[in-house]
Design an enzyme around this catalytic site. Structure first.
Site, short mmCIF file in Angstrom:
data_model
loop_
_atom_site.label_atom_id
_atom_site.label_comp_id
_atom_site.label_asym_id
_atom_site.label_seq_id
_atom_site.Cartn_x
_atom_site.Cartn_y
_atom_site.Cartn_z
N GLU A 38 20.58 29.60 29.83
CA GLU A 38 21.67 28.62 29.85
C GLU A 38 22.71 28.93 28.78
O GLU A 38 23.92 28.76 29.01
CB GLU A 38 21.13 27.20 29.67
CG GLU A 38 20.44 26.64 30.90
CD GLU A 38 21.37 26.52 32.09
OE1 GLU A 38 22.52 26.09 31.92
OE2 GLU A 38 20.95 26.89 33.21
N CYS A 193 30.95 27.57 47.12
CA CYS A 193 32.14 26.81 46.71
C CYS A 193 32.81 27.52 45.52
O CYS A 193 32.98 26.96 44.44
CB CYS A 193 31.72 25.39 46.34
SG CYS A 193 33.08 24.21 46.23
N CYS A 200 33.64 28.01 53.01
CA CYS A 200 33.38 26.66 53.51
C CYS A 200 32.52 26.64 54.77
O CYS A 200 31.76 25.69 54.99
CB CYS A 200 34.70 25.93 53.77
SG CYS A 200 35.70 25.70 52.27
N CYS A 203 28.92 26.19 53.89
CA CYS A 203 28.58 25.04 53.03
C CYS A 203 27.88 23.95 53.83
O CYS A 203 28.36 23.56 54.90
CB CYS A 203 29.85 24.49 52.38
SG CYS A 203 29.53 23.04 51.32
N CYS A 209 33.25 16.95 53.07
CA CYS A 209 34.12 17.37 51.95
C CYS A 209 35.57 17.01 52.24
O CYS A 209 36.17 17.49 53.21
CB CYS A 209 33.97 18.87 51.73
SG CYS A 209 35.02 19.52 50.41
#
Length: 349
Positions: A38, A193, A200, A203, A209
């Protein structure tokens, strides 16, 4: 509430088929490995961070190994990854964990949040992925997904927009499979995205959306108001001794390239002989100005004029201290170097 539950369900179904399941920090997915990943993934893409992560855990297989290492060792392995404050904070945090938590990464959210270099989203991501605690996250990928899904206008760095996104992220995070959900929403932002040319058609949420229905998801999130980056100049001295070694000095612990080894910087290029005599007690010759190198930071451009020079006198004792060394470019030391300095040394070699 029902729509949030549906979002999580569809996202997890997508993740099971299309998500990233073979990232090196997932096997095993320990607190240490997830924490390290991270921190590396702040400001850095997975494909760039992966080889650094693998080298890091090979050299420092545990928090105690990292805590006992010198800062030079840590910065050397970080060299080229940029944003070096991340490495210094990682090292400091390891030492705190070693001293205050017996070398075990804490599992209390507030304790994690108090460690150097860890903010709200990073703390949540670590605990969600490593131990399955329910915490919302809001990294760049998640911001992009949420602003498009809800057609939220306004730069995400504004406090009001950020608060709105945190509220959405909190509401949409499920209680079950939190580790998978956290990875899934980051994967969706990174692989589908995307910032430019979003995919798209791949997705799972395109039918819900608003940005997709409007026909222009690329306009979200709203770009940060652009500023013209200022340009600064410096001159870096590649001063070689009779063995062909190059003089380096250690930069202060804070500021740009803090704690890294760099080339001496000279503001007045017209008086290099006096500078070297006064600063290092050396007479120099064969002074040559080379092609300017531009390095871009997040808030300014730095134009570096490299100047090579040869020391005429013996240099055995010069700058051989905690703050200076003669760097053998044929047998490099394990010290952290800023990317442009590494580039200049490679060009010289």
């Amino acid at each position: 509430m029902r729509q949030n539950k549906l979002f999580a369900q569809q996202l997890l179904e997508w993740f099971d088929q299309h998500g990233r399941h073979d990232l090196p920090w997932q096997h095993p997915r320990s607190l240490y490995r997830v924490w390290l990943s991270e921190i590396m993934l702040q400001q850095t893409q997975v494909k760039t961070a992966t080889p650094y992560f693998e080298r890091f855990v090979e050299h420092f297989p545990s928090i105690s190994h990292l805590a006992k290492a010198s800062e030079d060792e840590v910065l050397h392995l970080w060299s080229g990854l940029g944003y070096y404050a991340r490495a210094r904070n990682l090292h400091k945090a390891a030492q705190i964990i070693q001293a205050d938590h017996n070398g075990q990464f804490p599992q209390e959210y507030e304790q994690v949040l108090s460690l150097p270099g860890i903010g709200r989203s990073t703390a949540g991501a670590i605990l969600a992925q490593a131990v399955g605690q329910r915490h919302a996250i809001l990294d760049g990928n998640v911001k992009r997904v949420l602003t498009r899904l809800n057609a939220i206008e306004g730069w995400t760095g504004l406090k009001a927009i950020e608060n709105q996104l945190w509220a959405l992220s909190e509401a949409m995070t499920p209680s079950q499979r939190v580790a998978d959900y956290t990875q899934a929403i980051m994967d969706l932002g990174a692989t589908v995205c995307k910032r430019s040319k979003p995919r798209c058609s791949h997705c799972p949420h395109s039918s819900h959306c608003i940005a997709f229905r409007e026909g222009d998801p690329g306009q979200y999130p709203t770009s940060k108001p652009r500023k013209t980056l200022p340009v600064k100049q410096t001159c870096m001295l590649l001063l070689r001794n009779t063995q062909g070694h190059i003089l380096l000095h250690k930069r202060p612990p804070s500021g740009i390239w803090g704690g890294l080894w760099s080339l001496p910087e000279v503001q007045d290029q017209t008086d290099l002989r006096n500078y070297c005599q006064h600063q290092f007690g050396l007479d120099i010759q064969q002074i040559e100005h080379n092609t300017v190198l531009r390095h871009t930071f997040s808030h300014y451009h730095l134009e570096i004029t490299p100047v090579t020079a040869q020391a005429k006198s013996r240099t055995d004792a010069v700058m051989e201290s905690a703050d200076g060394l003669w760097y053998n470019i044929q047998q490099p030391d394990n010290c952290g170097l800023p990317a442009p300095v590494k580039h200049l040394l490679a060009m010289y070699a």
